[in-house]
Design a protein around this motif. Structure first.
Motif, PDB file in Angstrom:
ATOM      1  N   ASP A 106       0.845  -1.186   0.000  1.00  0.00           N
ATOM      2  CA  ASP A 106       0.000   0.000   0.000  1.00  0.00           C
ATOM      3  C   ASP A 106       0.886   1.243   0.000  1.00  0.00           C
ATOM      4  OD1 ASP A 106      -2.412  -1.413   0.122  1.00  0.00           O
ATOM      5  OD2 ASP A 106      -2.297  -1.579   2.304  1.00  0.00           O
ATOM      6  N   PRO A 107       0.399   2.338  -0.606  1.00  0.00           N
ATOM      7  CA  PRO A 107       1.211   3.566  -0.642  1.00  0.00           C
ATOM      8  C   PRO A 107       1.680   4.031   0.733  1.00  0.00           C
ATOM      9  CG  PRO A 107      -0.641   3.760  -2.144  1.00  0.00           C
ATOM     10  CD  PRO A 107      -0.850   2.476  -1.383  1.00  0.00           C
ATOM     11  N   GLU A 108       0.857   3.809   1.772  1.00  0.00           N
ATOM     12  CA  GLU A 108       1.233   4.259   3.114  1.00  0.00           C
ATOM     13  C   GLU A 108       2.377   3.440   3.713  1.00  0.00           C
ATOM     14  OE1 GLU A 108      -1.760   3.352   2.166  1.00  0.00           O
ATOM     15  OE2 GLU A 108      -2.861   5.260   2.056  1.00  0.00           O
ATOM     16  N   ASN A 109       2.588   2.238   3.181  1.00  0.00           N
ATOM     17  CA  ASN A 109       3.589   1.339   3.771  1.00  0.00           C
ATOM     18  C   ASN A 109       4.702   0.953   2.798  1.00  0.00           C
ATOM     19  OD1 ASN A 109       2.028   1.072   6.221  1.00  0.00           O
ATOM     20  ND2 ASN A 109       0.638  -0.252   5.075  1.00  0.00           N
ATOM     21  N   VAL A 110       4.811   1.640   1.680  1.00  0.00           N
ATOM     22  CA  VAL A 110       5.760   1.226   0.654  1.00  0.00           C
ATOM     23  C   VAL A 110       7.194   1.540   1.088  1.00  0.00           C
ATOM     24  CG1 VAL A 110       5.532   3.408  -0.603  1.00  0.00           C
ATOM     25  CG2 VAL A 110       6.336   1.363  -1.802  1.00  0.00           C
ATOM     26  N   PRO A 111       8.114   0.570   1.018  1.00  0.00           N
ATOM     27  CA  PRO A 111       9.518   0.844   1.330  1.00  0.00           C
ATOM     28  C   PRO A 111      10.171   1.651   0.208  1.00  0.00           C
ATOM     29  CG  PRO A 111       9.256  -1.415   0.596  1.00  0.00           C
ATOM     30  CD  PRO A 111       7.879  -0.853   0.706  1.00  0.00           C
ATOM     31  N   SER A 112      11.279   2.258   0.515  1.00  0.00           N
ATOM     32  CA  SER A 112      11.910   3.179  -0.433  1.00  0.00           C
ATOM     33  C   SER A 112      12.252   2.507  -1.759  1.00  0.00           C
ATOM     34  CB  SER A 112      13.169   3.786   0.184  1.00  0.00           C
ATOM     35  OG  SER A 112      14.092   2.770   0.552  1.00  0.00           O
ATOM     36  N   GLU A 113      12.664   1.238  -1.720  1.00  0.00           N
ATOM     37  CA  GLU A 113      13.087   0.587  -2.963  1.00  0.00           C
ATOM     38  C   GLU A 113      11.923   0.262  -3.899  1.00  0.00           C
ATOM     39  OE1 GLU A 113      12.653  -2.879   0.016  1.00  0.00           O
ATOM     40  OE2 GLU A 113      13.309  -0.771   0.025  1.00  0.00           O
ATOM     41  N   LEU A 114      10.685   0.370  -3.405  1.00  0.00           N
ATOM     42  CA  LEU A 114       9.523   0.076  -4.243  1.00  0.00           C
ATOM     43  C   LEU A 114       8.686   1.315  -4.547  1.00  0.00           C
ATOM     44  CD1 LEU A 114       8.301  -3.314  -2.729  1.00  0.00           C
ATOM     45  CD2 LEU A 114       9.539  -2.945  -4.876  1.00  0.00           C
ATOM     46  N   ARG A 115       9.160   2.492  -4.155  1.00  0.00           N
ATOM     47  CA  ARG A 115       8.382   3.703  -4.413  1.00  0.00           C
ATOM     48  C   ARG A 115       8.283   3.998  -5.905  1.00  0.00           C
ATOM     49  NH1 ARG A 115       7.167   6.205   0.316  1.00  0.00           N
ATOM     50  NH2 ARG A 115       6.368   8.037  -0.758  1.00  0.00           N
ATOM     51  N   VAL A 116       9.384   3.857  -6.626  1.00  0.00           N
ATOM     52  CA  VAL A 116       9.350   4.131  -8.069  1.00  0.00           C
ATOM     53  C   VAL A 116       8.448   3.132  -8.799  1.00  0.00           C
ATOM     54  CG1 VAL A 116      10.718   4.160 -10.190  1.00  0.00           C
ATOM     55  CG2 VAL A 116      11.549   5.351  -8.159  1.00  0.00           C
ATOM     56  N   PRO A 117       8.596   1.818  -8.578  1.00  0.00           N
ATOM     57  CA  PRO A 117       7.678   0.886  -9.255  1.00  0.00           C
ATOM     58  C   PRO A 117       6.211   1.141  -8.919  1.00  0.00           C
ATOM     59  CG  PRO A 117       9.568  -0.303  -8.398  1.00  0.00           C
ATOM     60  CD  PRO A 117       9.653   1.098  -7.854  1.00  0.00           C
ATOM     61  N   LEU A 118       5.903   1.449  -7.660  1.00  0.00           N
ATOM     62  CA  LEU A 118       4.513   1.689  -7.289  1.00  0.00           C
ATOM     63  C   LEU A 118       3.981   2.958  -7.949  1.00  0.00           C
ATOM     64  CD1 LEU A 118       1.971   1.037  -5.698  1.00  0.00           C
ATOM     65  CD2 LEU A 118       2.970   2.238  -3.734  1.00  0.00           C
ATOM     66  N   ALA A 119       4.759   4.033  -7.919  1.00  0.00           N
ATOM     67  CA  ALA A 119       4.317   5.276  -8.547  1.00  0.00           C
ATOM     68  C   ALA A 119       4.104   5.084 -10.039  1.00  0.00           C
ATOM     69  CB  ALA A 119       5.344   6.381  -8.288  1.00  0.00           C
ATOM     70  N   MET A 120       5.016   4.363 -10.687  1.00  0.00           N
ATOM     71  CA  MET A 120       4.896   4.097 -12.116  1.00  0.00           C
ATOM     72  C   MET A 120       3.634   3.300 -12.407  1.00  0.00           C
ATOM     73  SD  MET A 120       7.499   1.992 -14.628  1.00  0.00           S
ATOM     74  CE  MET A 120       7.046   0.406 -13.921  1.00  0.00           C
ATOM     75  N   CYS A 121       3.359   2.296 -11.571  1.00  0.00           N
ATOM     76  CA  CYS A 121       2.211   1.431 -11.819  1.00  0.00           C
ATOM     77  C   CYS A 121       0.900   2.199 -11.615  1.00  0.00           C
ATOM     78  CB  CYS A 121       2.284   0.224 -10.887  1.00  0.00           C
ATOM     79  SG  CYS A 121       1.436  -1.235 -11.534  1.00  0.00           S
ATOM     80  N   LEU A 122       0.845   3.044 -10.610  1.00  0.00           N
ATOM     81  CA  LEU A 122      -0.339   3.865 -10.399  1.00  0.00           C
ATOM     82  C   LEU A 122      -0.574   4.811 -11.575  1.00  0.00           C
ATOM     83  CD1 LEU A 122       0.203   4.670  -6.623  1.00  0.00           C
ATOM     84  CD2 LEU A 122      -1.769   3.445  -7.562  1.00  0.00           C
ATOM     85  N   PHE A 123       0.487   5.400 -12.076  1.00  0.00           N
ATOM     86  CA  PHE A 123       0.368   6.293 -13.233  1.00  0.00           C
ATOM     87  C   PHE A 123      -0.123   5.527 -14.456  1.00  0.00           C
ATOM     88  CE2 PHE A 123       2.571   8.354 -16.931  1.00  0.00           C
ATOM     89  CZ  PHE A 123       1.695   9.424 -17.046  1.00  0.00           C
ATOM     90  N   ASN A 124       0.472   4.350 -14.698  1.00  0.00           N
ATOM     91  CA  ASN A 124       0.056   3.558 -15.844  1.00  0.00           C
ATOM     92  C   ASN A 124      -1.408   3.159 -15.739  1.00  0.00           C
ATOM     93  OD1 ASN A 124       2.635   3.752 -16.834  1.00  0.00           O
ATOM     94  ND2 ASN A 124       3.243   1.677 -16.283  1.00  0.00           N
ATOM     95  N   ARG A 125      -1.849   2.847 -14.505  1.00  0.00           N
ATOM     96  CA  ARG A 125      -3.272   2.500 -14.335  1.00  0.00           C
ATOM     97  C   ARG A 125      -4.143   3.701 -14.658  1.00  0.00           C
ATOM     98  NH1 ARG A 125      -7.412   0.755 -15.165  1.00  0.00           N
ATOM     99  NH2 ARG A 125      -8.646  -0.791 -14.013  1.00  0.00           N
TER     100      ARG A 125
END
Length: 203
Positions: free
Chosen positions: A108-127
């Motif tokens: 979840d965005p509230e619990n994302v570790p630093s190494e997964l912030r870029v993949p999560l942000a990218m995936c949210l944008f793509n969605r």
């Protein structure tokens, strides 16, 4: 999608880490396994997929990402990139499924570790891009905002600002007696009617 790229070797390690740490709110009944003996094949497939994406050879890119996913189906970053490529070839339903699965595998965005912030942000944008392609501008805006909350990025901000401006113009063009259906129709026409350059701004 996000202009930031990760080396294939690093990407595979990130995928393995994410696969071993699924979203607590969306646990898989069977945790994805990482076949380390086939790591080289995964690296090659990811590299080929990104090279094809850079050359706008979207069908080739999707085939390469699918090869990686056949070995490591629980890889959220690769699943997200496959979803983006599916969007670029017009397979919006496939794109939505891949991106939704990728997001369920990421924290979840509230619990994302630093190494997964870029993949999560990218995936949210793509969605968000896929929501927009499916004429769902409100949901697209929500995804863009979520992406920005995870990691500010000028391309995402530009896309959200352009979408918000179109929504406001659509609403301003209606009279006080307009119904919800009138607003929804105006918003859809305002979004779908934008020029190709304007719609693609921020990719």
């Amino acid at each position: 999608h996000s202009p930031d790229e990760t080396a294939p070797g690093s990407a595979a390690r990130t995928e393995a880490a994410a696969a071993e740490r699924p979203n607590e709110s969306a646990q898989l009944s069977t945790p994805p396994l990482f076949d380390r003996a086939r790591a080289g094949e995964i690296h090659d497939a990811i590299r080929e997929g990104r090279r094809a994406s850079s050359a706008a050879r979207w069908s080739d890119a999707l085939a390469s990402f699918d090869r990686a996913l056949a070995i490591l189906p629980g890889a959220p970053r690769v699943r997200c990139e496959a979803g983006y490529v599916a969007h670029r070839v017009g397979q919006e339903q496939r794109a939505a499924r891949d991106l939704d699965l990728a997001l369920s595998l990421l924290p979840d965005p509230e619990n994302v570790p630093s190494e997964l912030r870029v993949p999560l942000a990218m995936c949210l944008f793509n969605r968000g891009l896929v929501h927009a392609a499916l004429d769902e501008p409100g949901r697209a805006a929500t995804r863009y905002r979520a992406s920005l909350a995870v990691r500010p990025h000028p391309a995402v901000r530009a896309r959200l600002d352009a979408l918000t401006a179109r929504l406001r113009r659509a609403a301003a063009g209606l009279g006080r007696s307009a119904t919800v259906a009138d607003l929804a129709d105006a918003v859809s026409r305002a979004y779908v009617g934008c020029s190709t350059v304007e719609c693609e701004e921020g990719d």
